[in-house]
Design an enzyme around this catalytic site. Structure first.
Site, short mmCIF file in Angstrom:
data_model
loop_
_atom_site.label_atom_id
_atom_site.label_comp_id
_atom_site.label_asym_id
_atom_site.label_seq_id
_atom_site.Cartn_x
_atom_site.Cartn_y
_atom_site.Cartn_z
N THR A 16 11.33 19.40 32.54
CA THR A 16 10.18 18.93 33.71
C THR A 16 9.55 17.89 33.21
O THR A 16 8.23 17.93 33.31
CB THR A 16 9.59 20.07 34.27
OG1 THR A 16 8.88 20.68 33.09
CG2 THR A 16 10.31 20.88 35.28
N GLY A 50 9.12 13.51 32.51
CA GLY A 50 9.08 12.50 33.69
C GLY A 50 10.15 12.62 34.43
O GLY A 50 10.10 12.53 35.99
N ILE A 51 11.41 12.69 34.22
CA ILE A 51 12.59 12.56 35.07
C ILE A 51 12.77 13.91 35.98
O ILE A 51 12.99 13.82 37.15
CB ILE A 51 13.69 12.21 34.30
CG1 ILE A 51 13.66 10.83 33.83
CG2 ILE A 51 15.18 12.47 35.20
CD1 ILE A 51 14.92 10.30 33.09
N LYS A 62 20.82 7.46 27.25
CA LYS A 62 20.84 5.91 26.96
C LYS A 62 21.95 5.55 25.77
O LYS A 62 22.37 4.42 25.78
CB LYS A 62 19.66 5.31 26.55
CG LYS A 62 18.46 5.86 27.19
CD LYS A 62 18.00 4.89 28.24
CE LYS A 62 16.67 5.33 28.97
NZ LYS A 62 16.81 6.80 29.57
N GLY A 95 6.95 9.71 26.44
CA GLY A 95 8.48 9.89 26.45
C GLY A 95 9.23 8.37 26.56
O GLY A 95 9.94 7.99 25.58
N THR A 96 8.86 7.61 27.55
CA THR A 96 9.48 6.34 27.84
C THR A 96 9.10 5.35 26.49
O THR A 96 9.99 4.72 26.13
CB THR A 96 8.78 5.64 28.97
OG1 THR A 96 8.87 6.91 30.11
CG2 THR A 96 9.30 4.37 29.64
N GLU A 130 10.85 6.27 23.30
CA GLU A 130 12.30 5.79 23.62
C GLU A 130 12.71 4.41 23.10
O GLU A 130 13.26 3.78 22.49
CB GLU A 130 12.70 6.26 24.75
CG GLU A 130 14.16 6.97 24.69
CD GLU A 130 14.26 7.59 25.98
OE1 GLU A 130 14.44 8.77 25.89
OE2 GLU A 130 14.10 7.24 27.29
N HIS A 183 14.06 1.11 19.80
CA HIS A 183 14.79 -0.08 19.92
C HIS A 183 14.26 -1.16 19.26
O HIS A 183 14.97 -2.33 19.05
CB HIS A 183 15.11 -0.29 21.55
CG HIS A 183 15.86 0.69 21.91
ND1 HIS A 183 17.47 0.70 21.79
CD2 HIS A 183 15.65 1.82 22.93
CE1 HIS A 183 17.88 1.87 22.52
NE2 HIS A 183 16.76 2.26 22.93
#
Ligand code: IKT
Length: 342
Positions: free
Chosen positions: A11, A13-14, A136, A203-204, A207, A211
């Site tokens: 539970t 963000g997504i 991803k 989180g986003t 992630e 990169h």
């Protein structure tokens, strides 16, 4: 199609947002949700408003791209009156999975094979239904492909990479490629604006930071919030990404659209404004049967949020997969092989 009962593992963000978005579809019935300390199960349908309200403020609110939500100790799902505390949340859902059509695995891929191993637990319990992830990274796709026979034997339909990129935008590329007999290049370029900044979207952002040149998942995992915030500040809150190692490339190749090396993914994340810093586009360049060279462009309206563009498609792929599963089609599917049907 008959109603679809579904569970959400995680539970962050997504997980939260798909539960919220599912309220807009009567045929989607959320019957289970869990985080690491609690599980809520109601086969007649969870009260999503109560669940989200009870857990509000306990997690980073990132609306879309990451499964990671940092629940404070003892304050996540277990705070809901529909939930019970548990040390075995995933097994508790597995134990009820006979009555669950689809499971959205919205968990961080803590170890690189964590999500494939979650799938193993459902297979071991003779689950025959749909599993969907929003991962991803390419290497997980191979691990799922290794399990294709087991999924087929048990009657599991697995959709991997069912968010925005990979996901919705990969699917758009597959559609845009249909004019061409030869695809030269696929360019996915996204724009996301999140004025609430890093702390609300940990989180986003983490992630994505993984990169940037010089960083990877492991280094970022070991970094403190202050260290990540320092990187964000160094970029004045606007991070630009090129050649992201997203699985869109292998997913387009496995769907027969183009070679993985012809796909690029990049974008801009603006943590100072809710406006998209750039328009999200998918550009597919190729040659038609009659010798014309052209670029088909798929564009998202700047008014649509990342939360809408990740979670609608995630549920759309889940629904499409339930259709396949009910028709007896099992195995591993990518987002370029199914048309989402939110
Ligand atoms: C993802 O979750 O799919 C990846 C994120 C980008 C989302 C793109 C949304 C596009 C839009 O809303 O216009 C990012 C790479 N974390």
């Amino acid at each position: 199609m008959n109603d679809i009962t579904f569970a959400v593992l995680g539970t962050g963000g997504i997980g939260r947002r798909t539960l919220d978005v599912s309220k807009h579809r009567d045929d989607l019935v959320p019957v289970a949700a869990c985080d690491r300390d609690g599980v809520a199960i109601d086969h007649d349908g969870l009260d999503v408003d109560e669940l989200l309200a009870a857990t509000e403020g306990n997690v980073a609110s990132d609306g879309g791209a990451s499964a990671v939500g940092e629940a404070s100790e003892g304050t996540g799902v277990a705070a809901s009156r529909q939930a019970v505390p548990t040390d075995t949340p995933i097994d508790d859902v597995v134990a009820e999975s006979d009555a669950i059509d689809a499971v959205l695995i919205a968990l961080p891929n803590l170890e690189h094979d964590f999500i494939p191993r979650v799938a193993d637990r459902f297979v071991a319990a003779d689950y025959s239904g749909v599993l969907v992830d929003v991962l991803k990274r390419s290497r997980v796709i191979g691990m799922l492909d290794d399990r294709a026979d087991a999924f087929e034997d048990r009657g599991v339909t697995f959709v991997c990479g069912a968010g925005a990129t990979p996901g919705f935008l990969t699917g758009a590329a597959a559609l845009a490629a249909q004019s061409f007999v030869e695809v030269e290049e696929v360019e996915i370029w996204w724009g996301v604006g999140l004025e609430s900044g890093y702390r609300d979207n940990r989180g986003t952002v983490r992630e994505d930071v993984a990169h940037l040149d010089g960083y990877d998942v492991e280094t970022v995992r070991g970094m403190s919030d202050d260290e990540i915030e320092a990187i964000v500040d160094e970029h004045d809150g606007v991070l630009e990404f090129h050649d992201m190692a997203h699985a869109d490339d292998v997913l387009l190749e496995r769907a027969g659209i183009c070679d993985a090396e012809d796909v690029t993914v990049g974008g801009v994340l603006d943590l100072t404004s809710d406006e998209k810093p750039t328009t999200t586009t998918v550009r597919v360049t190729g040659t038609t049967f009659d010798g014309a060279r052209g670029t088909n462009v798929f564009r998202l309206d700047d008014a649509t949020s990342m939360a809408a563009n990740v979670n609608g498609p995630a549920l759309g792929y889940l629904k499409a997969a339930v259709g396949r599963n009910r028709a007896g089609e099992y195995g591993v599917f990518g987002p370029a092989e199914l048309m989402p049907g939110f």
